[in-house]
Design an enzyme around this catalytic site. Structure first.
Site, short mmCIF file in Angstrom:
data_model
loop_
_atom_site.label_atom_id
_atom_site.label_comp_id
_atom_site.label_asym_id
_atom_site.label_seq_id
_atom_site.Cartn_x
_atom_site.Cartn_y
_atom_site.Cartn_z
N HIS A 224 0.81 -1.23 0.00
CA HIS A 224 0.00 0.00 0.00
C HIS A 224 0.84 1.27 0.00
CE1 HIS A 224 -3.72 2.16 0.03
NE2 HIS A 224 -3.19 2.97 0.91
N TYR B 237 1.52 5.15 -2.60
CA TYR B 237 1.85 6.54 -2.29
C TYR B 237 3.25 6.91 -2.76
CZ TYR B 237 -2.53 6.52 0.07
OH TYR B 237 -3.88 6.41 0.33
N HIS C 7 -9.53 0.08 -11.09
CA HIS C 7 -9.13 1.09 -10.12
C HIS C 7 -7.65 1.42 -10.26
CE1 HIS C 7 -8.40 3.14 -6.33
NE2 HIS C 7 -7.52 2.21 -6.01
N PHE C 8 -6.79 0.39 -10.33
CA PHE C 8 -5.36 0.62 -10.48
C PHE C 8 -5.05 1.41 -11.74
CE2 PHE C 8 -4.11 -3.39 -7.89
CZ PHE C 8 -4.20 -2.66 -6.72
N HIS C 9 -5.81 1.13 -12.80
CA HIS C 9 -5.53 1.82 -14.06
C HIS C 9 -6.00 3.28 -14.03
CE1 HIS C 9 -4.64 -2.19 -15.61
NE2 HIS C 9 -4.03 -1.58 -16.61
N ARG D 182 -10.61 -11.07 -11.74
CA ARG D 182 -9.57 -10.05 -11.91
C ARG D 182 -8.48 -10.46 -12.89
NH1 ARG D 182 -6.10 -7.67 -6.80
NH2 ARG D 182 -4.50 -6.54 -7.95
N ARG D 183 -8.09 -11.74 -12.89
CA ARG D 183 -6.88 -12.12 -13.62
C ARG D 183 -7.10 -13.14 -14.72
NH1 ARG D 183 -5.54 -12.05 -8.01
NH2 ARG D 183 -4.01 -10.44 -7.50
#
Length: 551
Positions: free
Chosen positions: A225, A229, A376-378, A441-442
């Site tokens: 996580h 950041y 979300h990550f993208h 997801r994968r």
């Protein structure tokens, strides 16, 4: 009086070190982008991989090369440039440390990449046990981590030198921000280094038969996580300090910027359990505690949004803007250095909202391990962060190479940013929608293509292929622009914009640079959040897991 003034131009010896990092970063963009394109085409059912190439091999390559290699090299290069520009040229020793770190990272990257290409490390971006990779892959990852510590040491040593030479005065804002991100990175990577060196590497070498998977995953997300950041804070550096200078405004508040970075340092590390809400072996009380700490991190993000839009509005009003949103018209919409990062800022609004959902216990159960999370990550790292990095490149690369950003390249850069926005809107939007319908997801198309349930997902998978193809066109444009700015653009002087706080701004408190306080609080929060759960994971560990390869 300060002995070391900030330079208007990064020293050429430092520039070579920075550009070396950038070359690897953009090579990674090319490789990872191609892997990503093939992925979405396979998942959409529009393409079959030739020559025995595995879908999960591509998935691992895409995740590792873009999320770890590209970002780490770019961030190290940018932060070294920022420190050289604002705190003075690196010393010979500092520069030597930087090159040593670069070489170690590059050796490690090559080792890991070769194992992925040989299909000996198809363990996905998270390289979770009991998936097992070749020992060379884990050793390569360890080299990347250790090399990054050398780069971080350069920043910390330069900061210490500046403070010593300037009687412990308040440091330049960009340098301070780079220091915070470097400290966070060092503390966070202790977790992934521990699981790689003490668990995964001995296990892969056959020195131990089993490992504690719960501990391994917890150590990864202790790092995983704050990694988010580590990606995001360099973008914030550009937003807070560089964008105001580009538009001709002043920094809204030096103190607010430093305070927000301190909050990220305190609350970004002890929150890894919110990635493990669905996992056994961790008491719900500790999961709840870390969810609360996760939501505290929203505060500095909101502070950043307030500061940025206050800067934009203040500038617009100073240019005669009227009405509620009249200031928007006054922003430099023809300047790619502003427009492309601004698109990234806008993308962070839905991206941040998705992050709140992911970190919420009940809503996380709806989207957990679905392709919603990939979407979300993208939106976050692949749009907010990368578009800001591209915006930085438009002026930093010519600054370092002694060239200029021409009008032609500026217009092409805006086109590149718009293409990215269109492609990502289609692809990420389809991922979010398919995730709400339960699309995994994968998985590849062949694994669910015959399912009656999967019929509802197919249109969204096709949309991902379309969006991914548009994104790949944007990547090709970005690579063309980078090569032009590095080698072919006309010679000249491109400025390194560094904003200043307004004269009416309050004096920055020196307590922000009392690292005994902030590092002490950070360590205390980590020990509070992780000590008892770790004891539980070790004492109540199930039988160890033997590894297998994911083909």
């Amino acid at each position: 009086m300060m002995k070391t003034a900030s330079r208007l131009k990064v020293d050429q010896r430092d520039a070579k070190l920075v550009m070396a990092h950038f070359y690897v970063a953009f090579i990674s963009l090319a490789i990872g982008g191609m892997a990503g394109l093939l992925q979405v085409l396979v998942r959409s059912g529009l393409f079959e991989l030739p020559a025995g190439i595995g879908y999960y091999q591509l998935l691992t390559l895409h995740g590792v090369v873009l999320a770890l290699v590209l970002t780490t090299y770019f961030i190290m290069g940018f932060q070294i440039a920022a420190v050289s520009r604002t705190s003075g040229t690196l010393t010979a020793v500092q520069r030597k440390l930087g090159w040593t770190g670069f070489i170690i990272m590059t050796i490690g990257t090559a080792m890991a990449a070769i194992m992925i290409l040989l299909n000996e490390a198809s363990v996905l971006y998270t390289f979770y046990a009991p998936l097992q990779a070749h020992a060379v892959f884990y050793l390569g990852l360890a080299f990347v981590i250790v090399g990054s510590w050398f780069g971080s040491a350069v920043i910390l040593l330069k900061y210490r030198q500046w403070r010593k030479e300037n009687n412990k005065a308040v440091s330049p804002l960009l340098t301070f921000m780079a220091v915070v991100n470097s400290i966070m990175w060092i503390v966070a990577t202790i977790g992934v280094a521990a699981t790689v060196l003490l668990q995964l590497l001995p296990w892969s070498l056959g020195l131990v038969e089993t490992i504690n998977v719960g501990v391994s995953r917890t150590l990864f997300w202790y790092f995983g996580h704050p990694l988010v950041y580590f990606w995001l804070l360099p973008a914030y550096m550009a937003w807070y300090v560089i964008i105001p200078k580009i538009i001709g405004a002043k920094i809204f508040s030096d103190s607010l910027a430093r305070f927000s970075f301190i909050l990220f340092l305190l609350f970004s590390i002890p929150v890894g359990f919110h990635h493990q809400l669905m996992e056994p072996g961790i008491d719900a009380t500790w999961k709840f505690l870390q969810v609360v700490l996760t939501f505290i991190v929203i505060i500095p993000s909101l502070m950043t949004a307030f500061s940025l839009f206050a800067t934009f509005e203040g500038y617009g009003r100073s240019q005669g803007a009227k009405g509620l949103f009249g200031w928007l018209k006054k922003l430099p919409w023809k300047d790619a250095r502003f427009v492309v990062p601004f698109i990234g800022m806008v993308a962070f609004i839905p991206g941040g909202a998705g992050g709140i959902i992911n970190a919420s216990n009940q809503m996380n159960q709806v989207v957990h391990n679905t392709i919603w999370v990939t979407g979300h990550f993208h939106l976050t790292v692949a749009t907010t962060v990368l578009l800001t990095f591209f915006g930085i490149s438009y002026w930093l690369v010519p600054h370092l190479t002694g060239r200029i950003l021409t009008k032609e390249m500026n217009n092409l850069a805006i086109t590149q940013g718009v293409l990215w926005f269109v492609g990502m809107t289609i692809m990420s939007g389809a991922m979010h929608a398919a995730g709400l319908l339960g699309a995994p997801r994968r998985s590849s198309f062949s694994e669910y293509g015959g399912s009656s349930v999967a019929a509802d997902w197919i249109p969204y998978q096709v949309a991902q292929g379309i969006g991914g193809s548009i994104l790949f066109l944007s990547i090709i444009l970005m690579l063309y622009i980078f090569i032009n700015l590095a080698f072919f653009s006309p010679k000249g002087e491109q400025d390194f914009p560094v904003g200043e706080a307004g004269h009416e701004a309050e004096k920055t408190p020196k307590v922000f640079e009392n690292w005994k306080i902030w590092i002490g609080i950070t360590v205390a929060l980590i020990l509070f959040a992780y000590t008892i759960p770790f004891i539980d994971l070790i004492q109540n560990a199930p039988p160890g897991s033997k590894g297998y390869k994911l083909w």
